[in-house]
Design a protein around this motif. Sequence first.
Motif, PDB file in Angstrom:
ATOM      1  N   GLU A 159       0.827  -1.205   0.000  1.00 45.66           N
ATOM      2  CA  GLU A 159       0.000   0.000   0.000  1.00 45.66           C
ATOM      3  C   GLU A 159       0.863   1.257   0.000  1.00 45.66           C
ATOM      4  N   GLN A 160       1.936   1.260   0.774  1.00 45.57           N
ATOM      5  CA  GLN A 160       2.794   2.442   0.843  1.00 45.57           C
ATOM      6  C   GLN A 160       3.499   2.703  -0.485  1.00 45.57           C
ATOM      7  N   VAL A 161       4.030   1.646  -1.085  1.00 49.38           N
ATOM      8  CA  VAL A 161       4.772   1.829  -2.333  1.00 49.38           C
ATOM      9  C   VAL A 161       3.852   2.331  -3.440  1.00 49.38           C
ATOM     10  N   LEU A 162       2.633   1.817  -3.491  1.00 46.85           N
ATOM     11  CA  LEU A 162       1.723   2.206  -4.561  1.00 46.85           C
ATOM     12  C   LEU A 162       1.049   3.550  -4.314  1.00 46.85           C
ATOM     13  N   ARG A 163       0.784   3.873  -3.069  1.00 50.04           N
ATOM     14  CA  ARG A 163       0.146   5.155  -2.774  1.00 50.04           C
ATOM     15  C   ARG A 163       1.158   6.297  -2.688  1.00 50.04           C
ATOM     16  N   ASP A 164       2.333   6.013  -2.156  1.00 47.24           N
ATOM     17  CA  ASP A 164       3.353   7.051  -1.968  1.00 47.24           C
ATOM     18  C   ASP A 164       4.695   6.583  -2.540  1.00 47.24           C
ATOM     19  N   PRO A 165       4.782   6.394  -3.855  1.00 43.56           N
ATOM     20  CA  PRO A 165       6.050   5.942  -4.446  1.00 43.56           C
ATOM     21  C   PRO A 165       7.130   7.005  -4.275  1.00 43.56           C
ATOM     22  N   ARG A 166       8.299   6.597  -3.801  1.00 44.86           N
ATOM     23  CA  ARG A 166       9.354   7.561  -3.511  1.00 44.86           C
ATOM     24  C   ARG A 166      10.442   7.611  -4.556  1.00 44.86           C
ATOM     25  N   HIS A 167      10.675   6.498  -5.228  1.00 49.69           N
ATOM     26  CA  HIS A 167      11.732   6.496  -6.250  1.00 49.69           C
ATOM     27  C   HIS A 167      11.155   6.963  -7.583  1.00 49.69           C
ATOM     28  N   PRO A 168      11.880   7.801  -8.333  1.00 50.32           N
ATOM     29  CA  PRO A 168      11.370   8.273  -9.635  1.00 50.32           C
ATOM     30  C   PRO A 168      11.022   7.135 -10.593  1.00 50.32           C
TER      31      PRO A 168
END
Length: 345
Positions: A229-238
């Motif tokens: 959920e975190q990676v898909l909602r708040d992706p940090r890497h360009p």
Amino acid sequence: MSELSFENVSVRFGTGRRALTAVDGVDLTVPSGSVVGLVGESGSGKSSLARAAVGLHPVSGGRILVDGAPLGRDGRVGGRRPLQMVFQDPYSSLDPRMTIGASIAETLPRDAVRGSAARRDEVARLLGLVDVGAERAHMYPGQLSGGQRQRVALARALAGRPDVVIADEITSALDVSIQGTVLNLVRDLQRRLRLSMLFITHDLAVVRYVSDHIAVMYLGRIVEFGPAEQVLRDPRHPYTRELLAAARPGGSAAGPTGASALPAVVADAEPADPHHPPTGCRFHPRCPVGPLVHADRTVCRERDPAAAGHPHRTACHFVTVPPAPPHDPVCHGLAEPPAAATATG
């Protein structure tokens, strides 16, 4: 349930100037009883990492462990194979000259299932687990549909009594109308049997549906890892944001400030040569927040970023956390699998 760990794992092919390091110093953990989705574009090293785990590719550096016990070169620990793999093409992974019952029985541990009657019963049980009738045990792979063959491939993997299952693009060779049923089956089996699973795909809708954690791979390295959920909602890497943008309707990539399109200099950038990866951050030659756009960010060319932060780790010198789009179909509305769950195959 068992934990699968990759510790500084590298996989290298060839020698000399044309040598290719497909996997370069990967650290990754599949927690016990969890599904880790491994995503990335073609050539990122996903399948090479999976094949190294099951002993199909030699590991040139690092080690792979199951519950702390290192795997041998042939993928065994103490004479058994704790990992089983389900391949992309269900037809090529099954011997066309063997019945599906014989293919499954071949994988059964001989010391655990003794006698022909017991083995027939176990084959029938495994076919039932994957919703294939036991009466089909005498059929050959060529007599089954693609979805049925992939179910048999799953049953064959489970027959080996694995601690961890690796699924490599198992729906990409199937018709879109039956992908959903196979995904439903995978998720149901994982939860019912409490399996640990490394699920490899390039489809973010698929990985969102089945995964507890997501690892993003680029040019042989993990660039982002965290709860799904975190990676898909708040992706940090360009690069993760680029993958998500490509999965949205229209496929327009969003820039670092939420613009509707990448700068032209980034959109026109060519992917790096995997035989000669760039120094520093491997994504910098096509990165919208790197020196291609911001000339003063020379650190991206000079120093390889380490993945920092727990539990959401990102290998980027200029980590940003953009707000998730309010109605992003990749991140929301996936209570059902991406393909029709009522289809058969």
